[in-house]
Design a protein around this motif. Structure first.
Motif, PDB file in Angstrom:
ATOM      1  N   GLU A 568     -50.621  22.366  22.901  1.00  0.00           N
ATOM      2  CA  GLU A 568     -51.340  21.913  21.705  1.00  0.00           C
ATOM      3  C   GLU A 568     -50.834  20.533  21.320  1.00  0.00           C
ATOM      4  OE1 GLU A 568     -50.547  24.939  18.837  1.00  0.00           O
ATOM      5  OE2 GLU A 568     -51.809  26.457  19.814  1.00  0.00           O
ATOM      6  N   GLY A 569     -51.339  19.507  22.001  1.00  0.00           N
ATOM      7  CA  GLY A 569     -50.881  18.149  21.728  1.00  0.00           C
ATOM      8  C   GLY A 569     -49.436  17.969  22.145  1.00  0.00           C
ATOM      9  N   GLY A 570     -48.560  17.726  21.180  1.00  0.00           N
ATOM     10  CA  GLY A 570     -47.151  17.481  21.467  1.00  0.00           C
ATOM     11  C   GLY A 570     -46.282  18.712  21.394  1.00  0.00           C
ATOM     12  N   GLN A 571     -46.899  19.889  21.386  1.00  0.00           N
ATOM     13  CA  GLN A 571     -46.117  21.122  21.321  1.00  0.00           C
ATOM     14  C   GLN A 571     -46.723  22.184  22.244  1.00  0.00           C
ATOM     15  OE1 GLN A 571     -46.413  22.172  17.147  1.00  0.00           O
ATOM     16  NE2 GLN A 571     -48.271  23.372  17.471  1.00  0.00           N
ATOM     17  N   ILE A 572     -45.950  23.224  22.492  1.00  0.00           N
ATOM     18  CA  ILE A 572     -46.414  24.350  23.307  1.00  0.00           C
ATOM     19  C   ILE A 572     -46.270  25.625  22.501  1.00  0.00           C
ATOM     20  CG2 ILE A 572     -45.931  25.755  25.351  1.00  0.00           C
ATOM     21  CD1 ILE A 572     -45.180  23.247  26.845  1.00  0.00           C
ATOM     22  N   ARG A 573     -47.337  26.435  22.493  1.00  0.00           N
ATOM     23  CA  ARG A 573     -47.321  27.710  21.779  1.00  0.00           C
ATOM     24  C   ARG A 573     -47.182  28.848  22.796  1.00  0.00           C
ATOM     25  NH1 ARG A 573     -48.637  28.936  16.652  1.00  0.00           N
ATOM     26  NH2 ARG A 573     -49.581  26.854  16.394  1.00  0.00           N
ATOM     27  N   THR A 614     -46.283  34.318  17.418  1.00  0.00           N
ATOM     28  CA  THR A 614     -46.102  33.309  18.469  1.00  0.00           C
ATOM     29  C   THR A 614     -44.879  32.455  18.170  1.00  0.00           C
ATOM     30  OG1 THR A 614     -47.452  31.605  17.405  1.00  0.00           O
ATOM     31  CG2 THR A 614     -48.607  33.212  18.786  1.00  0.00           C
ATOM     32  N   ILE A 615     -44.500  31.640  19.139  1.00  0.00           N
ATOM     33  CA  ILE A 615     -43.412  30.680  18.962  1.00  0.00           C
ATOM     34  C   ILE A 615     -43.923  29.301  19.371  1.00  0.00           C
ATOM     35  CG2 ILE A 615     -41.153  29.939  19.844  1.00  0.00           C
ATOM     36  CD1 ILE A 615     -40.361  32.834  20.011  1.00  0.00           C
ATOM     37  N   VAL A 616     -43.633  28.322  18.542  1.00  0.00           N
ATOM     38  CA  VAL A 616     -44.032  26.941  18.811  1.00  0.00           C
ATOM     39  C   VAL A 616     -42.790  26.150  19.209  1.00  0.00           C
ATOM     40  CG1 VAL A 616     -44.976  24.820  17.823  1.00  0.00           C
ATOM     41  CG2 VAL A 616     -45.991  27.032  17.250  1.00  0.00           C
ATOM     42  N   VAL A 617     -42.875  25.426  20.334  1.00  0.00           N
ATOM     43  CA  VAL A 617     -41.744  24.691  20.888  1.00  0.00           C
ATOM     44  C   VAL A 617     -42.128  23.218  21.032  1.00  0.00           C
ATOM     45  CG1 VAL A 617     -40.068  24.567  22.766  1.00  0.00           C
ATOM     46  CG2 VAL A 617     -41.140  26.755  22.207  1.00  0.00           C
ATOM     47  N   LYS A 618     -41.221  22.311  20.602  1.00  0.00           N
ATOM     48  CA  LYS A 618     -41.488  20.877  20.731  1.00  0.00           C
ATOM     49  C   LYS A 618     -40.180  20.104  20.702  1.00  0.00           C
ATOM     50  CE  LYS A 618     -42.292  20.334  15.756  1.00  0.00           C
ATOM     51  NZ  LYS A 618     -43.262  19.911  14.711  1.00  0.00           N
ATOM     52  N   ARG A 624     -45.566  14.621  25.559  1.00  0.00           N
ATOM     53  CA  ARG A 624     -46.621  15.330  26.278  1.00  0.00           C
ATOM     54  C   ARG A 624     -45.995  16.454  27.117  1.00  0.00           C
ATOM     55  NH1 ARG A 624     -50.549  10.424  28.504  1.00  0.00           N
ATOM     56  NH2 ARG A 624     -51.084   9.577  26.421  1.00  0.00           N
ATOM     57  N   PRO A 625     -45.683  17.570  26.493  1.00  0.00           N
ATOM     58  CA  PRO A 625     -44.971  18.649  27.196  1.00  0.00           C
ATOM     59  C   PRO A 625     -45.866  19.385  28.199  1.00  0.00           C
ATOM     60  CG  PRO A 625     -45.581  19.366  25.002  1.00  0.00           C
ATOM     61  CD  PRO A 625     -45.940  17.918  25.076  1.00  0.00           C
TER      62      PRO A 625
END
Length: 662
Positions: A568-573, A614-618, A624-625
């Motif tokens: 999701e853009g600059g993060q990963i869910r 969920t967990i959001v990681v950034k 750009r992960p």
């Protein structure tokens, strides 16, 4: 008229014929039960139970138990086999077998039987586990029964399992040397299900997975074909190989000392110590500034004892020595140990104690960390009254040999790590014995071959199931529960693609095999101990899997397992299976153990937070992960749990192979 000589001749002929009849399986042969059937045993409840053995061909066999009788006839090859009808949990009963003679087995129970197999962590006994004293004090659990297979290997499949004790009631004395994980697991089941429990321990330290597979299963793995052929082509019997190997080992032990240039001169009390260095002991070679050295180092210390100690037997404690060690007391060899051993203790006879004494240690380490590992309290000498003198302090030391100069130990043709040898001796003889399921605690010996383990471990489960499905006792896809490797080693300063998480991943992927369950132990390791002593919590997590898979009890049995990711853009869910009552952070305010990478495949520590289920990681360093890893280290810091108290399994969303991500 027959003379005396003729009478003697006739008597000898009669004796000889009698011997031949007996040895060839004639009328003198007695009925025999397979070695799995003894007093105090547990028979699997609620399914047909096979009982088998040998007798004279054509002999009628009758079995009775719980007011029921069963009959069969011994076959031409002397074997006989009977199925007992399903029976509810309970007992004790007498199992009576009648043929040429009558055999009565007493105190037989119907309940649940579990096979408990693996290597060092399954082998760790109750007396070395956490809270051993209190556990043993309350260990008289007479509805738990113990069967511990002897550690025997074999090159060909055996039909009899070696177990010198047979089945035993669970008492403080008997369970002290029994597997701690198996016992704790059995206690969980007995207390929560209120049924007798039988535990069959098959364990051997330092054994790779291929030792536990059959030759038929390993045909699919050509990398083992050469060694299998070598084993089959050796014409000597296992007994002959054992005798030959033991002789070679004795020669090797002598050669170890003969090849050492310091052996003769350094044991003398009169030699110059000027070229010996000083170090503080106990110490590892790392702390001596010799972290990269592999070979032999001698250590020496002289000391006086109190006057009232000089005429009594003493106890010498040296802690844990890595790896091989020769211990000399006043110039005489006191002990030799071939392997790394915990808390080594030695007895000094009273007639060997002098006013001034000397200890010399010859320590050989051929890989990894050498020296003496452990605390100062174990490094001591004590008398019969419990008084002690600590040996910690300045010792003299001198290097003797490089690793390349140390004679190599002869290869054991029956070593436990060879392909098929433990399957042949421990697993094959069990079939078709009826049981409920398997718990498995193994993997340490395979951490450098995760890709291979990814295929071998599922093959083992299928192999064992096939072994029972091909016999009269078809148990189908019986529950197979296993323990994922715990945390061990140093903490990673930066994210690394180290070996242990790759093996954990192979274990995690094995959950794709039907009717399997995994106990995550990423939070139960001790960092510097390959065999963590807390086996109670391990067994609780195994039991949760058993309740679900073996007993159909609807409960939360697993911590979070990674399911999917979305960029999701600059993060990963991230989403997960088995979140139970919800995700949570244990023991802190923020999630630890997450790393993130962009297209350059270089991972950095990440910020992670729980959002609903969920967990959001950034990370501000990765705009750009493309991938996330969690708990991806030998000894990671990780605190993601579900609210039911079960930890998440380490995972990765990528398939990168090296530390650099290539």
């Amino acid at each position: 008229m027959i003379n005396k000589l003729d009478k003697l001749t006739i008597q000898l002929i009669i004796i000889s014929l009698s011997f031949l009849i007996f040895s060839c399986g004639g009328p003198a042969q007695t009925i025999k039960l397979n070695s799995l059937f003894t007093d105090n045993m547990v028979l699997q409840r609620e399914i047909k139970v096979p009982v088998w053995g040998k007798a004279t061909p054509g002999r009628d066999i009758k079995i009775s138990i719980a007011d029921k009788e069963y009959k069969t006839t011994a076959k031409s090859d002397s074997t006989w086999f009977i199925h007992l009808e399903p029976h509810l949990a309970g007992g004790p009963y007498q199992l009576i077998i009648q043929g040429e003679e009558t055999i009565v087995l007493n105190d037989v129970m119907f309940g649940d039987v579990w096979i408990c197999a693996g290597e060092g962590n399954m082998d760790l006994p109750v007396m070395q586990s956490a809270n051993a004293e209190s556990e043993l004090a309350k260990a008289n659990q007479l509805e738990i029964r113990l069967f511990k297979a002897d550690q025997v290997s074999a090159r060909s499949p055996q039909d009899k399992i070696e177990a010198s004790k047979g089945w035993r009631q669970c008492t403080s004395e008997e369970v002290a040397s029994f597997s701690a994980v198996a016992y704790q697991f059995g206690k969980q089941l007995k207390n929560n299900l209120d049924v007798p429990v039988g535990l069959i321990q098959l364990s051997w330290k330092y054994t790779p997975v291929e030792a536990w597979l059959s030759e038929d299963a390993l045909i699919e793995f050509p990398e083992f074909s050469r060694e299998l052929s070598k084993m089959k082509n050796n014409q000597l019997s296992d007994k002959q190989l054992k005798i030959e190997y033991e002789h070679n080992v004795e020669s090797w032990k002598e050669q170890l000392l003969r090849s050492d240039p310091g052996y003769t001169s350094w044991l003398s009390a009169n030699f110059n110590l000027n070229d010996w260095s000083r170090t503080y002991m106990p110490s590892t070679w790392d702390n001596m500034g010799r972290a990269d050295f592999n070979g032999v180092i001698w250590f020496r210390k002289s000391f006086e004892l109190p006057d009232d100690w000089k005429r009594e037997k003493l106890s010498l404690g040296l802690g844990r020595i890595s790896d091989m060690s020769h211990v000399f007391w006043n110039g005489e060899l006191l002990a030799f140990d071939e392997e790394d051993g915990e808390n080594r203790n030695f007895e000094i006879p009273a007639n060997k104690v002098r006013a001034e004494n000397e200890i010399m240690l010859r320590i050989t380490d051929l890989r990894g960390q050498g020296g003496i590992i452990g605390n100062y309290d174990n490094f001591k000498i004590s008398n019969q009254s419990g008084d002690r003198e600590l040996l910690a302090g300045i010792w003299r030391f001198r290097v003797s040999q490089e690793a390349s100069e140390v004679p190599k130990k002869p290869e054991n043709p029956l070593r436990a790590g060879r392909p098929t040898v433990l399957y042949n001796s421990m697993v094959n003889p069990l079939a078709p014995f009826a049981f409920r399921g398997v718990i498995w605690y193994q993997g340490e010996s395979d951490i450098y071959k995760a890709q291979q383990y990814e295929k071998l471990f599922p093959a083992l489960i299928t192999d064992w199931r096939n072994n029972w499905s091909s016999t009269e006792s078809n148990l189908g896809e019986f529950p197979f529960l296993f323990v994922q490797l715990s945390n061990y080693g140093k903490k990673d300063v930066i994210p690394q693609n180290s070996v242990r998480p790759q093996l954990r991943e192979a274990q995690l992927q094995t959950l794709s095999v039907p009717n399997t369950g995994m106990a995550v132990t990423i939070d139960l390791g001790e960092g510097d101990n390959l065999y963590p002593i807390d086996k109670q919590e391990v067994s609780k997590r195994l039991a949760l899997n058993a309740y679900k898979l073996a007993y159909n009890i609807d409960s939360v049995f697993s911590g979070p397992i990674y399911k999917s990711m979305a960029i999701e853009g600059g993060q990963i869910r991230l989403t997960f299976d088995y979140i139970g009552d919800g995700l949570m952070i244990k023991g802190g305010e923020k999630l630890d153990g997450f790393a993130i990478a962009g297209s350059n495949k270089t991972f950095v520590w990440a910020d992670a937070k729980i959002e609903g289920e969920t967990i959001v990681v950034k990370s501000r360093f990765v705009t750009r992960p493309v991938a996330v890893r969690y708990g991806w280290g030998n000894n990671p810091t990780s605190n993601l749990y579900n609210r039911n108290g079960l930890p998440a399994s380490p995972f990765r969303t990528d398939t990168f192979n090296s530390n650099s991500g290539e």
